[in-house]
Scaffold this active site. Structure first.
Site, PDB file in Angstrom:
ATOM      1  N   LYS A   6      24.544 -11.275  57.947  1.00  0.00           N
ATOM      2  CA  LYS A   6      23.659 -10.299  58.609  1.00  0.00           C
ATOM      3  C   LYS A   6      22.338 -10.030  57.890  1.00  0.00           C
ATOM      4  O   LYS A   6      21.378  -9.586  58.515  1.00  0.00           O
ATOM      5  CB  LYS A   6      24.415  -8.970  58.761  1.00  0.00           C
ATOM      6  CG  LYS A   6      25.612  -9.058  59.674  1.00  0.00           C
ATOM      7  CD  LYS A   6      26.473  -7.828  59.615  1.00  0.00           C
ATOM      8  CE  LYS A   6      27.505  -7.896  58.530  1.00  0.00           C
ATOM      9  NZ  LYS A   6      28.748  -8.567  58.868  1.00  0.00           N
ATOM     10  N   VAL A  46      26.522  -9.858  64.874  1.00  0.00           N
ATOM     11  CA  VAL A  46      26.721  -8.489  65.374  1.00  0.00           C
ATOM     12  C   VAL A  46      27.834  -8.536  66.413  1.00  0.00           C
ATOM     13  O   VAL A  46      27.766  -9.310  67.362  1.00  0.00           O
ATOM     14  CB  VAL A  46      25.444  -7.932  66.058  1.00  0.00           C
ATOM     15  CG1 VAL A  46      25.675  -6.503  66.537  1.00  0.00           C
ATOM     16  CG2 VAL A  46      24.255  -7.981  65.101  1.00  0.00           C
ATOM     17  N   GLY A  97      31.023  -9.452  66.015  1.00  0.00           N
ATOM     18  CA  GLY A  97      32.103 -10.433  65.814  1.00  0.00           C
ATOM     19  C   GLY A  97      32.243 -11.354  67.005  1.00  0.00           C
ATOM     20  O   GLY A  97      31.379 -12.179  67.274  1.00  0.00           O
ATOM     21  N   GLY A 151      41.516  -8.724  56.853  1.00  0.00           N
ATOM     22  CA  GLY A 151      40.231  -9.403  56.603  1.00  0.00           C
ATOM     23  C   GLY A 151      39.056  -8.737  57.286  1.00  0.00           C
ATOM     24  O   GLY A 151      38.009  -9.352  57.480  1.00  0.00           O
ATOM     25  N   GLU A 169      34.334  -5.667  54.498  1.00  0.00           N
ATOM     26  CA  GLU A 169      33.315  -6.503  53.856  1.00  0.00           C
ATOM     27  C   GLU A 169      33.755  -6.808  52.428  1.00  0.00           C
ATOM     28  O   GLU A 169      34.311  -5.930  51.748  1.00  0.00           O
ATOM     29  CB  GLU A 169      31.967  -5.770  53.823  1.00  0.00           C
ATOM     30  CG  GLU A 169      31.273  -5.705  55.168  1.00  0.00           C
ATOM     31  CD  GLU A 169      30.889  -7.082  55.715  1.00  0.00           C
ATOM     32  OE1 GLU A 169      30.406  -7.921  54.952  1.00  0.00           O
ATOM     33  OE2 GLU A 169      31.090  -7.314  56.923  1.00  0.00           O
ATOM     34  N   ASP A 211      26.410  -2.309  56.366  1.00  0.00           N
ATOM     35  CA  ASP A 211      26.714  -3.145  57.536  1.00  0.00           C
ATOM     36  C   ASP A 211      26.005  -2.655  58.806  1.00  0.00           C
ATOM     37  O   ASP A 211      25.377  -3.440  59.520  1.00  0.00           O
ATOM     38  CB  ASP A 211      28.242  -3.148  57.749  1.00  0.00           C
ATOM     39  CG  ASP A 211      28.668  -4.025  58.907  1.00  0.00           C
ATOM     40  OD1 ASP A 211      28.673  -5.244  58.739  1.00  0.00           O
ATOM     41  OD2 ASP A 211      28.985  -3.478  59.984  1.00  0.00           O
ATOM     42  N   LYS A 225      23.212  -4.637  61.287  1.00  0.00           N
ATOM     43  CA  LYS A 225      23.517  -5.030  62.669  1.00  0.00           C
ATOM     44  C   LYS A 225      22.509  -4.421  63.650  1.00  0.00           C
ATOM     45  O   LYS A 225      22.068  -5.074  64.598  1.00  0.00           O
ATOM     46  CB  LYS A 225      24.936  -4.582  63.037  1.00  0.00           C
ATOM     47  CG  LYS A 225      25.995  -5.427  62.346  1.00  0.00           C
ATOM     48  CD  LYS A 225      27.366  -4.884  62.631  1.00  0.00           C
ATOM     49  CE  LYS A 225      28.436  -5.828  62.115  1.00  0.00           C
ATOM     50  NZ  LYS A 225      29.767  -5.202  62.106  1.00  0.00           N
TER      51      LYS A 225
HETATM   52  N1  LIG Z   1      35.386 -10.996  57.924  1.00  0.00           N
HETATM   53  C1  LIG Z   1      34.930 -10.707  59.148  1.00  0.00           C
HETATM   54  O1  LIG Z   1      35.637 -10.252  60.037  1.00  0.00           O
HETATM   55  C2  LIG Z   1      33.485 -10.971  59.460  1.00  0.00           C
HETATM   56  C3  LIG Z   1      33.014 -10.780  60.782  1.00  0.00           C
HETATM   57  C4  LIG Z   1      31.682 -11.055  61.065  1.00  0.00           C
HETATM   58  C5  LIG Z   1      30.841 -11.484  60.053  1.00  0.00           C
HETATM   59  N2  LIG Z   1      31.321 -11.649  58.782  1.00  0.00           N
HETATM   60  C6  LIG Z   1      30.417 -12.120  57.739  1.00  0.00           C
HETATM   61  O2  LIG Z   1      30.878 -13.392  57.289  1.00  0.00           O
HETATM   62  C7  LIG Z   1      30.385 -13.638  55.980  1.00  0.00           C
HETATM   63  C8  LIG Z   1      31.519 -14.182  55.132  1.00  0.00           C
HETATM   64  O3  LIG Z   1      32.559 -13.244  55.066  1.00  0.00           O
HETATM   65  P1  LIG Z   1      33.943 -13.628  54.402  1.00  0.00           P
HETATM   66  O4  LIG Z   1      34.841 -12.488  54.705  1.00  0.00           O
HETATM   67  O5  LIG Z   1      34.339 -15.004  54.794  1.00  0.00           O
HETATM   68  O6  LIG Z   1      33.518 -13.616  52.847  1.00  0.00           O
HETATM   69  P2  LIG Z   1      34.358 -14.165  51.599  1.00  0.00           P
HETATM   70  O7  LIG Z   1      35.798 -14.270  51.960  1.00  0.00           O
HETATM   71  O8  LIG Z   1      33.952 -13.388  50.420  1.00  0.00           O
HETATM   72  O9  LIG Z   1      33.836 -15.685  51.420  1.00  0.00           O
HETATM   73  C9  LIG Z   1      32.533 -15.975  51.146  1.00  0.00           C
HETATM   74  C10 LIG Z   1      32.441 -17.377  50.585  1.00  0.00           C
HETATM   75  O10 LIG Z   1      31.053 -17.658  50.394  1.00  0.00           O
HETATM   76  C11 LIG Z   1      30.897 -18.368  49.172  1.00  0.00           C
HETATM   77  N3  LIG Z   1      29.545 -18.128  48.648  1.00  0.00           N
HETATM   78  C12 LIG Z   1      29.023 -16.979  48.159  1.00  0.00           C
HETATM   79  N4  LIG Z   1      27.728 -17.165  47.822  1.00  0.00           N
HETATM   80  C13 LIG Z   1      27.439 -18.453  48.112  1.00  0.00           C
HETATM   81  C14 LIG Z   1      26.275 -19.259  47.980  1.00  0.00           C
HETATM   82  N5  LIG Z   1      25.118 -18.746  47.529  1.00  0.00           N
HETATM   83  N6  LIG Z   1      26.333 -20.549  48.364  1.00  0.00           N
HETATM   84  C15 LIG Z   1      27.487 -21.084  48.847  1.00  0.00           C
HETATM   85  N7  LIG Z   1      28.623 -20.377  48.979  1.00  0.00           N
HETATM   86  C16 LIG Z   1      28.602 -19.072  48.629  1.00  0.00           C
HETATM   87  C17 LIG Z   1      31.966 -17.817  48.274  1.00  0.00           C
HETATM   88  O11 LIG Z   1      32.255 -18.851  47.366  1.00  0.00           O
HETATM   89  P3  LIG Z   1      32.754 -18.590  45.865  1.00  0.00           P
HETATM   90  O12 LIG Z   1      34.137 -18.074  46.048  1.00  0.00           O
HETATM   91  O13 LIG Z   1      32.648 -19.918  45.278  1.00  0.00           O
HETATM   92  O14 LIG Z   1      31.793 -17.560  45.310  1.00  0.00           O
HETATM   93  C18 LIG Z   1      33.114 -17.550  49.251  1.00  0.00           C
HETATM   94  O15 LIG Z   1      33.960 -18.667  49.352  1.00  0.00           O
HETATM   95  C19 LIG Z   1      29.817 -12.309  55.483  1.00  0.00           C
HETATM   96  O16 LIG Z   1      28.416 -12.333  55.562  1.00  0.00           O
HETATM   97  C20 LIG Z   1      30.385 -11.286  56.472  1.00  0.00           C
HETATM   98  O17 LIG Z   1      29.549 -10.173  56.640  1.00  0.00           O
HETATM   99  C21 LIG Z   1      32.622 -11.415  58.479  1.00  0.00           C
END
Ligand SMILES: NC(=O)c1ccc[n+]([C@@H]2O[C@H](COP(=O)([O-])OP(=O)(O)OC[C@H]3O[C@@H](n4cnc5c(N)ncnc54)[C@H](OP(=O)(O)O)[C@@H]3O)[C@@H](O)[C@H]2O)c1
Length: 321
Positions: A90, A113, A115, A166, A169, A186, A190
């Site tokens: 975002k 925004v 999901g 999950g 954030e 957040d 959005k």
């Molecule tokens: N979870 C939800 O329901 C949801 C819904 C809509 C949007 N989102 C968005 O989706 C995104 C990811 O969420 P998530 O829950 O999947 O996060 P997460 O579980 O923390 O995973 C993020 C991944 O990104 C990697 N990473 C971090 N910085 C990086 C970089 N500069 N270059 C390459 N890889 C990088 C991390 O790798 P390392 O472990 O190696 O650091 C980690 O594997 C967020 O922006 C979140 O706001 C999530």
């Protein structure tokens, strides 16, 4: 179809699984320490662009640990190579919109925004001069926590379940920090994306919106009133000061006045229509004077890896119709 994935956490892993079922080939994934293929590190992170050149689309699913600069650099560099990017992050479109706006036709942003709700597409389609107000629940995590509390779950259990599913954030662990993180970081991101992509006026930046954090005492009040309150964001052309809002912000963006916070929805018929179960998001749009031209609503799953990745794949497919 050949794809790359940047970030393989909750979202990236689910995406990789679904893409496998579609027979799309994941040519590389980027983690924060390098470029990977088949779980093996094959290069340093700095060389990622050369791998992007060999794929049809890149999916971006990294956390916003800065103001979105890292994500906006990824998007900018990749779309400049004429490769589409689909993102659920975002920060980039909420704080670096003007930089990315010329490339919007190569960016899939529906999942950033709402999901899986496809709420942005709905708002963009519905937008017209006769829209008089928009009201939204855009944080599915807060909605989930308050819905669970209204069913007599303690806030501790509700937050723990939101984490397990999950929805929360990445980052915070303390309950007050989690609530404030969702509300203060957040939501403004959005809302800025929604404002910007719907063309509601000069682009705004999430970092310019000053949000009031809730205190421990206010949290106690919110727990007591969980069955009445939801975090609602309202856009109105005529300014309407709202009483009794806990936390949140009031922000003027051109002709639109945006008022957000934990509101008592039982006192407002429009807000009551936003009430949504589970982790859902909702948008309600009114058109015409005294809503004479209608009230339009959309609700759907606002967070969670399943709906978010489905929305990202739908976005990717639009590039290859
Ligand atoms: N979870 C939800 O329901 C949801 C819904 C809509 C949007 N989102 C968005 O989706 C995104 C990811 O969420 P998530 O829950 O999947 O996060 P997460 O579980 O923390 O995973 C993020 C991944 O990104 C990697 N990473 C971090 N910085 C990086 C970089 N500069 N270059 C390459 N890889 C990088 C991390 O790798 P390392 O472990 O190696 O650091 C980690 O594997 C967020 O922006 C979140 O706001 C999530």
């Amino acid at each position: 179809m050949k794809v790359g994935i940047i970030g393989v956490g909750n979202i990236g892993l689910e995406l990789r699984g679904k893409l496998g079922l579609l027979d799309w080939d994941v040519e590389f994934v980027l983690k924060s320490d390098g470029v990977y293929k088949n779980e093996q590190k094959i290069d340093v992170l700095e060389n990622y662009l050369s791998y992007c050149e060999s794929v049809d689309v890149v999916f971006l699913a990294i956390p916003t640990s800065d103001d979105g600069k890292v994500a906006s650099d990824y998007i900018y560099n990749i779309v400049n190579k004429n490769i589409p990017v689909v993102t659920c992050e975002k920060g980039a479109l909420s704080n670096y919109y003007s930089r990315l706006e010329p490339y919007l036709d190569k960016i899939g942003y529906s999942a950033s925004v709402g999901g899986g709700t496809r709420l942005l597409n709905y708002a963009e389609t519905m937008m017209s001069e006769d829209v008089t107000s928009m009201h939204l629940i855009v944080n599915g995590t807060l909605n989930y926590i308050f819905e669970q509390m209204s069913k007599d779950e303690s806030i501790g259990e509700a937050v723990k379940n939101a984490q397990r599913l999950g929805y929360v954030e990445p980052g915070a662990t303390d309950i007050l920090d989690i609530i404030n993180g969702e509300a203060c970081s957040d939501v403004p991101m959005k809302i800025s994306i929604l404002h910007n992509v719907c063309g509601l006026g000069k682009p705004i930046k999430a970092k310019d919106i000053k949000v009031k954090k809730i205190s421990k005492i206010e949290l106690e009040q919110l727990i007591d009133e969980a069955h009445l309150r939801r975090y609602v964001v309202s856009f109105r052309k005529n300014f309407l000061e709202e009483d009794g809002v806990i936390g949140g912000f009031v922000y003027k963006a051109g002709e639109w006045n945006i008022c957000a916070g934990f509101k008592d929805i039982s006192k407002n018929k429009i807000y009551m229509q936003l009430k949504s179960s589970e982790v859902n998001n909702a948008i309600l749009i009114t058109k015409g004077v005294y809503n004479a031209d209608g009230i339009y609503k959309l609700k759907g799953p606002g967070a969670g890896a399943g709906p978010t990745t489905s929305s990202m794949i739908k976005d990717a497919m639009t590039f290859f119709k």
